[in-house]
Design a protein around this motif. Structure first.
Motif, PDB file in Angstrom:
ATOM      1  N   UNK B 347       0.887  -1.170   0.000  1.00 38.57           N
ATOM      2  CA  UNK B 347       0.000   0.000   0.000  1.00 38.57           C
ATOM      3  C   UNK B 347       0.916   1.210   0.000  1.00 38.57           C
ATOM      4  N   UNK B 348       1.292   1.633  -1.195  1.00 41.40           N
ATOM      5  CA  UNK B 348       2.358   2.631  -1.287  1.00 41.40           C
ATOM      6  C   UNK B 348       1.863   3.936  -1.909  1.00 41.40           C
ATOM      7  N   UNK B 349       2.590   4.996  -1.661  1.00 46.14           N
ATOM      8  CA  UNK B 349       2.327   6.231  -2.389  1.00 46.14           C
ATOM      9  C   UNK B 349       3.628   6.884  -2.809  1.00 46.14           C
ATOM     10  N   UNK B 350       3.570   7.584  -3.917  1.00 45.79           N
ATOM     11  CA  UNK B 350       4.665   8.451  -4.383  1.00 45.79           C
ATOM     12  C   UNK B 350       3.977   9.708  -4.919  1.00 45.79           C
ATOM     13  N   UNK B 351       4.737  10.767  -5.186  1.00 48.44           N
ATOM     14  CA  UNK B 351       4.090  11.896  -5.851  1.00 48.44           C
ATOM     15  C   UNK B 351       3.389  11.412  -7.125  1.00 48.44           C
ATOM     16  N   UNK B 352       2.234  11.982  -7.426  1.00 47.79           N
ATOM     17  CA  UNK B 352       1.446  11.536  -8.577  1.00 47.79           C
ATOM     18  C   UNK B 352       2.298  11.527  -9.843  1.00 47.79           C
ATOM     19  N   UNK B 353       3.142  12.528  -9.967  1.00 49.98           N
ATOM     20  CA  UNK B 353       3.980  12.663 -11.159  1.00 49.98           C
ATOM     21  C   UNK B 353       4.988  11.523 -11.302  1.00 49.98           C
ATOM     22  N   UNK B 354       5.256  10.810 -10.224  1.00 47.41           N
ATOM     23  CA  UNK B 354       6.279   9.776 -10.270  1.00 47.41           C
ATOM     24  C   UNK B 354       5.707   8.373 -10.311  1.00 47.41           C
ATOM     25  N   UNK B 355       4.397   8.262 -10.382  1.00 49.35           N
ATOM     26  CA  UNK B 355       3.764   6.941 -10.504  1.00 49.35           C
ATOM     27  C   UNK B 355       4.303   6.180 -11.719  1.00 49.35           C
ATOM     28  N   UNK B 356       4.388   6.814 -12.894  1.00 48.56           N
ATOM     29  CA  UNK B 356       4.882   6.058 -14.057  1.00 48.56           C
ATOM     30  C   UNK B 356       6.300   5.517 -13.825  1.00 48.56           C
ATOM     31  N   UNK B 357       7.145   6.371 -13.285  1.00 45.59           N
ATOM     32  CA  UNK B 357       8.522   5.976 -13.001  1.00 45.59           C
ATOM     33  C   UNK B 357       8.558   4.827 -11.990  1.00 45.59           C
ATOM     34  N   UNK B 358       7.741   4.932 -10.951  1.00 45.58           N
ATOM     35  CA  UNK B 358       7.701   3.860  -9.959  1.00 45.58           C
ATOM     36  C   UNK B 358       7.325   2.546 -10.615  1.00 45.58           C
ATOM     37  N   UNK B 359       6.290   2.581 -11.447  1.00 54.39           N
ATOM     38  CA  UNK B 359       5.821   1.337 -12.070  1.00 54.39           C
ATOM     39  C   UNK B 359       6.875   0.751 -12.992  1.00 54.39           C
ATOM     40  N   UNK B 360       7.518   1.612 -13.780  1.00 58.12           N
ATOM     41  CA  UNK B 360       8.536   1.114 -14.717  1.00 58.12           C
ATOM     42  C   UNK B 360       9.738   0.531 -13.976  1.00 58.12           C
ATOM     43  N   UNK B 361      10.256   1.303 -13.031  1.00 59.48           N
ATOM     44  CA  UNK B 361      11.459   0.863 -12.311  1.00 59.48           C
ATOM     45  C   UNK B 361      11.224  -0.432 -11.550  1.00 59.48           C
ATOM     46  N   UNK B 362      10.112  -0.474 -10.827  1.00 57.92           N
ATOM     47  CA  UNK B 362       9.879  -1.624  -9.955  1.00 57.92           C
ATOM     48  C   UNK B 362       9.606  -2.884 -10.782  1.00 57.92           C
ATOM     49  N   UNK B 363       8.873  -2.712 -11.864  1.00 58.14           N
ATOM     50  CA  UNK B 363       8.603  -3.838 -12.755  1.00 58.14           C
ATOM     51  C   UNK B 363       9.913  -4.418 -13.297  1.00 58.14           C
ATOM     52  N   UNK B 364      10.793  -3.524 -13.715  1.00 58.31           N
ATOM     53  CA  UNK B 364      12.063  -3.979 -14.285  1.00 58.31           C
ATOM     54  C   UNK B 364      12.852  -4.797 -13.269  1.00 58.31           C
ATOM     55  N   UNK B 365      12.941  -4.279 -12.052  1.00 63.59           N
ATOM     56  CA  UNK B 365      13.707  -4.988 -11.029  1.00 63.59           C
ATOM     57  C   UNK B 365      13.062  -6.333 -10.697  1.00 63.59           C
ATOM     58  N   UNK B 366      11.739  -6.314 -10.499  1.00 64.02           N
ATOM     59  CA  UNK B 366      11.058  -7.546 -10.079  1.00 64.02           C
ATOM     60  C   UNK B 366      11.110  -8.611 -11.177  1.00 64.02           C
ATOM     61  N   UNK B 367      10.884  -8.199 -12.429  1.00 64.55           N
ATOM     62  CA  UNK B 367      10.855  -9.202 -13.498  1.00 64.55           C
ATOM     63  C   UNK B 367      12.234  -9.794 -13.740  1.00 64.55           C
ATOM     64  N   UNK B 368      13.252  -8.985 -13.492  1.00 67.03           N
ATOM     65  CA  UNK B 368      14.606  -9.520 -13.642  1.00 67.03           C
ATOM     66  C   UNK B 368      14.895 -10.576 -12.576  1.00 67.03           C
ATOM     67  N   UNK B 369      14.365 -10.339 -11.363  1.00 69.55           N
ATOM     68  CA  UNK B 369      14.660 -11.274 -10.267  1.00 69.55           C
ATOM     69  C   UNK B 369      13.691 -12.448 -10.207  1.00 69.55           C
ATOM     70  N   UNK B 370      12.416 -12.196 -10.583  1.00 67.68           N
ATOM     71  CA  UNK B 370      11.388 -13.220 -10.420  1.00 67.68           C
ATOM     72  C   UNK B 370      10.656 -13.392 -11.750  1.00 67.68           C
ATOM     73  N   UNK B 371      11.243 -14.167 -12.618  1.00 72.99           N
ATOM     74  CA  UNK B 371      10.675 -14.327 -13.965  1.00 72.99           C
ATOM     75  C   UNK B 371       9.231 -14.788 -13.873  1.00 72.99           C
ATOM     76  N   UNK B 372       8.346 -14.106 -14.607  1.00 73.05           N
ATOM     77  CA  UNK B 372       6.946 -14.513 -14.649  1.00 73.05           C
ATOM     78  C   UNK B 372       6.083 -13.948 -13.528  1.00 73.05           C
ATOM     79  N   UNK B 373       6.685 -13.169 -12.608  1.00 74.54           N
ATOM     80  CA  UNK B 373       5.895 -12.600 -11.516  1.00 74.54           C
ATOM     81  C   UNK B 373       4.743 -11.786 -12.105  1.00 74.54           C
ATOM     82  N   UNK B 374       3.551 -11.886 -11.486  1.00 72.40           N
ATOM     83  CA  UNK B 374       2.398 -11.129 -11.977  1.00 72.40           C
ATOM     84  C   UNK B 374       2.172  -9.899 -11.091  1.00 72.40           C
ATOM     85  N   UNK B 375       2.275  -8.749 -11.711  1.00 72.97           N
ATOM     86  CA  UNK B 375       2.123  -7.495 -10.975  1.00 72.97           C
ATOM     87  C   UNK B 375       0.679  -7.036 -11.079  1.00 72.97           C
ATOM     88  N   UNK B 376       0.010  -7.021  -9.945  1.00 75.25           N
ATOM     89  CA  UNK B 376      -1.384  -6.584  -9.905  1.00 75.25           C
ATOM     90  C   UNK B 376      -1.401  -5.186  -9.276  1.00 75.25           C
TER      91      UNK B 376
END
Lengths: 472, 472
Positions: B347-376
């Motif tokens: 249950x996280x928050x960032x400045x509204x303007x940084x939501x896209x960056x958060x989603x991109x960065x975190x997805x990249x890190x997670x998918x690299x470490x956990x292949x096939x992880x489903x981000x909901x």
């Protein structure tokens, strides 16, 4: 060993440590000339790091500190005491806009920015910073925060407290708290920023803030309305909000005496309606969309209100110039009253629903005691906040009337308290109401305030003698 | 000498002091079954005076107290610790609406009122209490305040913190603070109510509150919009607010995985648009006026957004029933995810303007470490608040995935912190994030929190081990 002054010079540079009487003078009195203090020096840091070093140095030396913004306060909160022990910390050099984030709707500014400069920086990006005060050209954001400033748009956008998302603060021991978050939601522990907002510099010195911005209003509809009595004004407010929601951005009541003072003293002021009414309301709708049909909505709502007897007569501004003329009638009341002579002023609030009762009760008591007293009542009725000022009876010498300030304050404040109100709605306590509040706050609440003060400022060096009495 | 239990029975009556294991059981675990504690008793006071006596008695005996509302929290904040020393204080009997003031736009309610009952009391007077949560039938106002609850209408009306004007609180020593003011403006010292809001019962027990009410929305326009990416969603939000101001009352983003889970598990859910999109936005305008032309405004704004490439496709609800169908797609995500199996939630928050960056960065890190992880990912993008949940790769056993919770939390929370965000946007800390937050809050801020805790609860008896760690 280096003296305190030398240490401070070493931090901010000699030109920014004022010690000559003439240089310090503007910082040692409030702008209305009611409070006068003395100080060891006026120090003007340029950065948070400099300020932190100044505070650490003063704390180490046991020297009290008085933060000062634009020095436009009304309660003596920024004037040092007369003992001459304090260092005044002038915030005006810390005046950078650090960041503006359009997509987050936020601006990060330093405490020494004037309110007008923040409004301007927002407007340059087609955004609104809604706080608006008569002193906006010189008051500073740090002071606005420390006094939780209000103004005419609180109805729609809230006080300064509601407009801040994050703070940077130098604590009384010189440590820096970086709470400059630009988040709408953050539930990770106690919300410490709310302690500093409205604390008048007694818990630490606010150095920067992240503030909320809003869509710029592009359409505006302004009306002056004659109403039969304050009760009708309260019901009109509800009707307007029910019809127009948040678009109601100002709803100000003006009593007959207040309007008459403006018409008598302000050359460009003209009576808004053909007939005089005991009470007028200045109301304004705004909308971000230019073609939002605001004027039609306003007309329709006022027609309904007139049919219900809530409105006697009304004029809608048909141009920006005419709207500005109507605003003169509200905004020049203080100036008109100043020209009339010194008066006894109050800045009170009660629940909106109890405004009529407050006005009736207090008028009855005052007129019984002070025959001919002129009640100049006006203000933000939509927030339950009235400026309730008393001018001497026309037959009486003003000095004799002003000499009764304490007993008149007591009458007004007791009525406010009886209705669950506040004796300082938007100006703060400072020195002016520091002792008066002791009569109205419970011992439990005062104990909690003292506990918070001790917890954050154990040495009692931050703006002593403001908000809370000096320790015995 | 009377035992503690006897003393408590003397205050609230024997039937309201539960000590049998079966009677206490519902109060000793959270509803998700993640936290289990024990207690000496569950006490159910009926009035503030009874509660004050209970607290004074426990304080005198050095017994920790755990206030508990509807027990619907998500972080274990209302579950006692395992040491069995505490008394749980159930607030459910303090459930009166004390007053509703139509002209002031306020309602005064006791802490044990359910959120739904407060909404209902307001609606009966044609007014809105805007807080709305999935648990509103059972969660209580005291818990809503103590966790600073959020929900889908925060964008327009603010969190619980913004909805409260005054509080009544029983302090840790049993004294009662009557801060039940219904004032929009009150600048007479430190704003103490904000200390208790979001404090999860660690500084005192909220017993009643004065809450703000709003005009009831009578018109509503709801749309589901396919957008190319989260950046477009952020820009669409700005465009909508610029066009429609505060009428934008909900703006929720739903990622493709979240929508697919709902379509797979919730029988009445139907795909909102003919083609699937990576990201959908559910947006809603409301207005107090029935004939406010909302649907037209929404259509026009969406046409502009489509021309700018911010919107790929959209459907506007043409009936309340259709609007409700669209809301199912948002409101049933948690339930759909529950049916899919245990997931790792944030249950996280960032400045509204940084939501896209958060989603991109975190997805990249997670998918690299956990292949096939489903981000909901879904939630209140207008507040910068995402529920960012992770389901195991389809090929992996869920238990193995869940075992990695701590390391995955670390990755997500570090990304949040790097973008100036919060690891608990609306759920609080409780026990769940009490230790995790130590990594992200500065020592200065933790020191201030501890100082406040010591100042108001010097014996450390109020809900110990929540928000802040137990003292060593």
């Amino acid at each position: 060993m280096a003296s305190l002054i030398e240490l401070l010079q070493g931090i901010v540079g000699a030109p920014n440590v004022l010690t000559a009487a003439a240089d310090m003078a503007p910082s040692l009195a409030d702008w209305r000339g009611r409070y006068h203090g003395t100080a060891q020096a006026v120090v003007r840091p340029a950065t948070t790091a400099e300020l932190a070093a100044v505070v650490a140095t003063c704390a180490h030396a046991g020297v009290p500190m008085v933060p000062q913004g634009g020095n436009t306060g009304l309660c003596g909160g920024a004037t040092p005491l007369a003992d001459g022990r304090a260092v005044v910390i002038g915030m005006g050099r810390m005046n950078r806009v650090r960041a503006l984030d359009v997509d987050n709707g936020t601006i990060c500014v330093e405490a020494g920015c004037t309110l007008a400069s923040v409004q301007g920086a927002a407007a340059a990006e087609d955004l609104l910073f809604p706080l608006s005060l008569a002193s906006e050209g010189s008051c500073q954001i740090g002071g606005n925060l420390s006094t939780n400033a209000g103004g005419v748009q609180v109805l729609r956008y809230g006080n300064m407290r509601e407009l801040v998302l994050g703070l940077e603060v130098v604590l009384p021991d010189g440590r820096i708290w970086d709470g400059l978050r630009g988040l709408r939601k953050d539930n990770t522990g106690y919300d410490l920023k709310h302690l500093f907002v409205g604390a008048e510099g007694t818990l630490g010195i606010i150095t920067a803030a992240v503030l909320k911005l809003f869509p710029l209003p592009r359409a505006r509809a302004t009306a002056w309305v004659g109403v039969p009595d304050p009760r009708a004004a309260v019901h009109l407010l509800r009707l307007m909000r029910d019809a127009c929601g948040e678009r109601v951005s100002a709803f100000e009541i003006v009593g007959r005496s207040a309007l008459e003072l403006v018409l008598a003293h302000i050359p460009r002021a003209r009576a808004p309606l053909a007939r005089g009414h005991d009470w007028g309301v200045l109301l304004e709708l705004t909308d971000p969309q230019l073609d939002s049909g605001l004027a039609t909505k306003l007309e329709q709502a006022l027609a309904v209100a007139m049919a219900r007897g809530l409105v006697l007569d009304a004029v809608l501004a048909t141009s920006e110039a005419q709207a500005a003329e109507l605003w003169v009638l509200r905004e020049q009341i203080s100036e008109a009253q100043r020209l009339e002579g010194v008066s006894i002023k109050h800045d009170i609030s009660v629940p909106v629903s109890r405004i009529p009762e407050f006005l009736e009760r207090t008028k009855a008591v005052l007129e019984a005691r002070y025959a001919g007293v002129r009640i100049v009542a006006f203000g933000h009725i939509g927030d339950g906040n009235l400026h309730y000022n008393l001018s001497q009876p026309l037959v009486e010498a003003n000095a004799a009337f002003i000499a009764r300030t304490a007993e008149i304050n007591r009458i007004v404040h007791d009525e406010v308290a009886a209705l669950g109100g506040s004796i300082s709605a938007e100006h703060g306590l400072g020195q002016l109401k520091r002792d008066e509040i002791l009569r109205y706050k419970s011992e439990v609440e005062l104990d909690m305030m003292r506990a918070v003060k001790r917890a954050l400022d154990p040495l009692g060096l931050m703006n002593p003698g403001k908000v809370l009495p000096l320790r015995a």
